[in-house]
Design a protein around this motif. Sequence first.
Motif, PDB file in Angstrom:
ATOM      1  N   LEU A  24      71.487 -90.791  24.085  1.00  0.00           N
ATOM      2  CA  LEU A  24      70.247 -91.253  24.709  1.00  0.00           C
ATOM      3  C   LEU A  24      69.531 -90.024  25.253  1.00  0.00           C
ATOM      4  CD1 LEU A  24      71.712 -94.326  26.643  1.00  0.00           C
ATOM      5  CD2 LEU A  24      70.774 -94.251  24.319  1.00  0.00           C
ATOM      6  N   ASN A  31      67.289 -90.973  31.088  1.00  0.00           N
ATOM      7  CA  ASN A  31      67.638 -91.686  29.850  1.00  0.00           C
ATOM      8  C   ASN A  31      67.410 -93.195  29.941  1.00  0.00           C
ATOM      9  OD1 ASN A  31      68.499 -89.188  28.701  1.00  0.00           O
ATOM     10  ND2 ASN A  31      70.464 -89.410  29.731  1.00  0.00           N
ATOM     11  N   ALA A  32      66.567 -93.629  30.889  1.00  0.00           N
ATOM     12  CA  ALA A  32      66.229 -95.061  30.993  1.00  0.00           C
ATOM     13  C   ALA A  32      65.604 -95.531  29.691  1.00  0.00           C
ATOM     14  CB  ALA A  32      65.260 -95.276  32.157  1.00  0.00           C
ATOM     15  N   TRP A  33      65.943 -96.751  29.306  1.00  0.00           N
ATOM     16  CA  TRP A  33      65.498 -97.171  27.990  1.00  0.00           C
ATOM     17  C   TRP A  33      64.371 -98.182  28.003  1.00  0.00           C
ATOM     18  CZ3 TRP A  33      71.103 -97.891  26.194  1.00  0.00           C
ATOM     19  CH2 TRP A  33      71.801 -98.779  27.028  1.00  0.00           C
ATOM     20  N   GLY A  61      74.736 -89.670  27.036  1.00  0.00           N
ATOM     21  CA  GLY A  61      73.367 -89.388  27.450  1.00  0.00           C
ATOM     22  C   GLY A  61      73.121 -87.891  27.499  1.00  0.00           C
ATOM     23  N   CYS A  68      72.660 -93.202  31.593  1.00  0.00           N
ATOM     24  CA  CYS A  68      71.427 -93.966  31.469  1.00  0.00           C
ATOM     25  C   CYS A  68      71.180 -94.693  32.780  1.00  0.00           C
ATOM     26  CB  CYS A  68      71.525 -94.965  30.316  1.00  0.00           C
ATOM     27  SG  CYS A  68      70.087 -96.057  30.126  1.00  0.00           S
ATOM     28  N   ASP A  72      63.814 -98.977  32.029  1.00  0.00           N
ATOM     29  CA  ASP A  72      62.668 -98.192  32.490  1.00  0.00           C
ATOM     30  C   ASP A  72      61.738 -99.124  33.266  1.00  0.00           C
ATOM     31  OD1 ASP A  72      60.358 -96.695  32.866  1.00  0.00           O
ATOM     32  OD2 ASP A  72      60.419 -95.805  30.861  1.00  0.00           O
ATOM     33  N   ALA A 117      72.675-100.195  31.587  1.00  0.00           N
ATOM     34  CA  ALA A 117      73.520 -99.118  31.069  1.00  0.00           C
ATOM     35  C   ALA A 117      74.973 -99.314  31.495  1.00  0.00           C
ATOM     36  CB  ALA A 117      73.003 -97.773  31.556  1.00  0.00           C
TER      37      ALA A 117
END
Length: 258
Positions: A24, A31-33, A61, A68, A72, A117
Amino acid sequence: MTIDAEAVGQVLAENRDGILLITLNRPDRLNAWNAPMRARLVALINGANTDPAIRAVVLTGSGTRAFCAGQDLNEGRTFDGARAEEWIEEWRRLYGALRRFEKPMIMALNGLAAGSAFQTALLGDIRIGHAGSRMGQPEINSGMVSATGFWIMREMLGLSRAIEMVLTGRLASAEECHRLGILHHLVAPEEVLPKALSIAAELAAKPPLAFKLNKQRFCAATQAGFDETMEAARLLHRQAFDAGEPQRVMGEFLNKAR
């Protein structure tokens, strides 16, 4: 969802002698998705599951601070109830892909693993971390329901601890996570990835049919609970986002962080 070029840069993939290393890669956001990252990760996991050249997966990550940070919030704050339902379907696809993966899945936790995460990490087979690898379920602090997180934690840790972690939203230290058995190995930060790759190779050398059938059984034994949880999550998040509380709390948090 179509995988765009940005998502390819945000979720990297490298074949290391038959072990697919997935990273990630949004270190500026811990590394927020977002949705494209989730779609890219699903595609990589499903592809690895059917590719005979891939014997195992290691997920990690980039950077030194976080595996992570979870969702987001800049994306989540824009949701309404209908988008929240679609969002849960994205998680159903990702968690389903992790649960159905029939080869070794090793989580190399190079730092914080929060919220979704944390849940993703718990869906792996083996977890390796270091002293800074905190883990937890802080959704309540962002105004979000922890429907999927509660179920996964209850399966792993039992009802009492799952309730406590959901309602407090606290992050557990690496030492506590190791003591509870949700971090299997604690090593020095620079040893997290090498240890994960070593364990992945060790498990990949096991008799493949026995390994596959064991993992199929793990999935089947918990499938009814997973299906019920995802349906509950869809309804609960629809209710919460229609009411507007998650968007308001996320907005307040992001405004304070500026």
